[in-house]
Design a protein around this motif. Structure first.
Motif, PDB file in Angstrom:
ATOM      1  N   VAL A 142     -27.805 -13.281   0.644  1.00  0.00           N
ATOM      2  CA  VAL A 142     -27.014 -12.820  -0.483  1.00  0.00           C
ATOM      3  C   VAL A 142     -26.396 -11.729   0.153  1.00  0.00           C
ATOM      4  CG1 VAL A 142     -26.705 -12.088  -2.971  1.00  0.00           C
ATOM      5  CG2 VAL A 142     -28.260 -14.203  -2.021  1.00  0.00           C
ATOM      6  N   ALA A 143     -25.283 -11.219  -0.100  1.00  0.00           N
ATOM      7  CA  ALA A 143     -24.620  -9.899   0.113  1.00  0.00           C
ATOM      8  C   ALA A 143     -25.064  -8.901  -1.081  1.00  0.00           C
ATOM      9  CB  ALA A 143     -23.205 -10.013   0.556  1.00  0.00           C
ATOM     10  N   ALA A 144     -26.254  -8.360  -0.779  1.00  0.00           N
ATOM     11  CA  ALA A 144     -26.779  -7.496  -2.081  1.00  0.00           C
ATOM     12  C   ALA A 144     -28.181  -6.928  -1.573  1.00  0.00           C
ATOM     13  CB  ALA A 144     -26.948  -8.159  -3.259  1.00  0.00           C
ATOM     14  N   LYS A 201     -27.719  -6.957   3.095  1.00  0.00           N
ATOM     15  CA  LYS A 201     -28.055  -8.326   2.618  1.00  0.00           C
ATOM     16  C   LYS A 201     -29.494  -8.514   2.627  1.00  0.00           C
ATOM     17  CE  LYS A 201     -24.195 -10.300   5.143  1.00  0.00           C
ATOM     18  NZ  LYS A 201     -23.490 -11.331   6.109  1.00  0.00           N
ATOM     19  N   LYS A 232     -26.306 -16.442  -5.819  1.00  0.00           N
ATOM     20  CA  LYS A 232     -25.309 -15.748  -4.969  1.00  0.00           C
ATOM     21  C   LYS A 232     -23.942 -15.583  -5.009  1.00  0.00           C
ATOM     22  CE  LYS A 232     -23.569 -16.928  -0.105  1.00  0.00           C
ATOM     23  NZ  LYS A 232     -24.072 -15.558   0.670  1.00  0.00           N
ATOM     24  N   GLU A 236     -22.580 -11.650  -5.806  1.00  0.00           N
ATOM     25  CA  GLU A 236     -21.446 -11.443  -4.781  1.00  0.00           C
ATOM     26  C   GLU A 236     -19.977 -11.445  -5.343  1.00  0.00           C
ATOM     27  OE1 GLU A 236     -23.395 -13.000  -0.707  1.00  0.00           O
ATOM     28  OE2 GLU A 236     -21.498 -14.034  -1.453  1.00  0.00           O
TER      29      GLU A 236
END
Length: 242
Positions: A142-144, A201, A232, A236
């Motif tokens: 996940v872009a977090a 990420k 996700k 995102e």
């Protein structure tokens, strides 16, 4: 530990009765345990889940080219390395440790290779543990940052947005690395891990333990893939998860 000791006792009892080697006797007992449990014995399916196909073998889930790119060897090469080390006679932990310490394989990939090897050598079925029990796992990148992902799992209000209709009882929560909880009052439980991938990420992995049979393990694997995709999308597409 008690379950593993009991299983080893059953293996030795079969050896005494049939004259088989430890590995052969173990393989037969694991194959028998992989048969679907009766409907009455199974715990409740995850909400919204449909009947899922049997769990795929690790060698089917992880492409040979991907494994070679990440670890320097493909499946056949790693199996040859482990056969040379008599890995079929070792425990899961010993095999994974041999890969990390002796061949510098990163932890997650060492576990992946170990499971694939155990399945290929008949030491466990897909979705099954070496002690005969079953589990399901799923992961998403996940872009977090890990802290945000941990909050989305540990915070009850945020968790309800991507995991609705499920009650969990927290056992331990170690921010931002690990979250453990009983699932829907037990007896199964979940372990959620958070591993940073670069600076922006995080790879989140769910392991659902103490499941009954290969069918239930396959159902929960499909369920967790779906729920982690929902997580996700939530993180995102919307920076504010409050």
């Amino acid at each position: 530990m008690t379950d593993q000791r009991s299983f080893k006792t059953r293996v030795r009892a079969r050896m005494a009765k049939t004259g088989e080697s430890y590995t052969t006797a173990r393989r037969h007992l694991i194959s028998r345990a992989a048969a679907p449990a009766s409907t009455a014995a199974q715990t409740e399916r995850p909400a919204g889940a449909s009947s899922a196909p049997a769990a795929a073998a690790q060698t089917e889930r992880i492409a040979d080219d991907l494994l070679r790119d990440r670890t320097g060897r493909g499946w056949a090469d790693w199996f040859a390395v482990l056969d040379a080390a008599s890995a079929a006679e070792r425990t899961h932990t010993e095999i994974a440790r041999h890969l990390t310490a002796g061949h510098e394989v990163p932890g997650w990939w060492a576990q992946t290779i170990t499971v694939g090897y155990e399945q290929a050598r008949g030491l466990r079925s897909p979705g099954q543990r070496r002690d005969g029990g079953f589990e399901a796992s799923a992961s998403r990148t996940v872009a977090a940052p890990a802290a945000r992902l941990f909050e989305a799992v540990a915070d009850e209000t945020v968790r309800a947005r991507w995991l609705p209709g499920v009650e969990v009882r927290v056992r331990t929560a170690t921010a931002p690395r690990r979250f453990r909880a009983d699932w829907a009052g037990g007896p199964t439980r979940i372990v959620v891990g958070f591993d940073p991938v670069g600076e922006s990420k995080t790879r989140v992995t769910v392991l659902h333990e103490k499941l009954i049979g290969a069918e239930q393990a396959a159902e929960f694997k499909a369920y967790w893939r779906e729920r982690l995709t929902a997580l996700k999308v939530l993180l995102e597409s919307n920076g504010d998860t409050r």
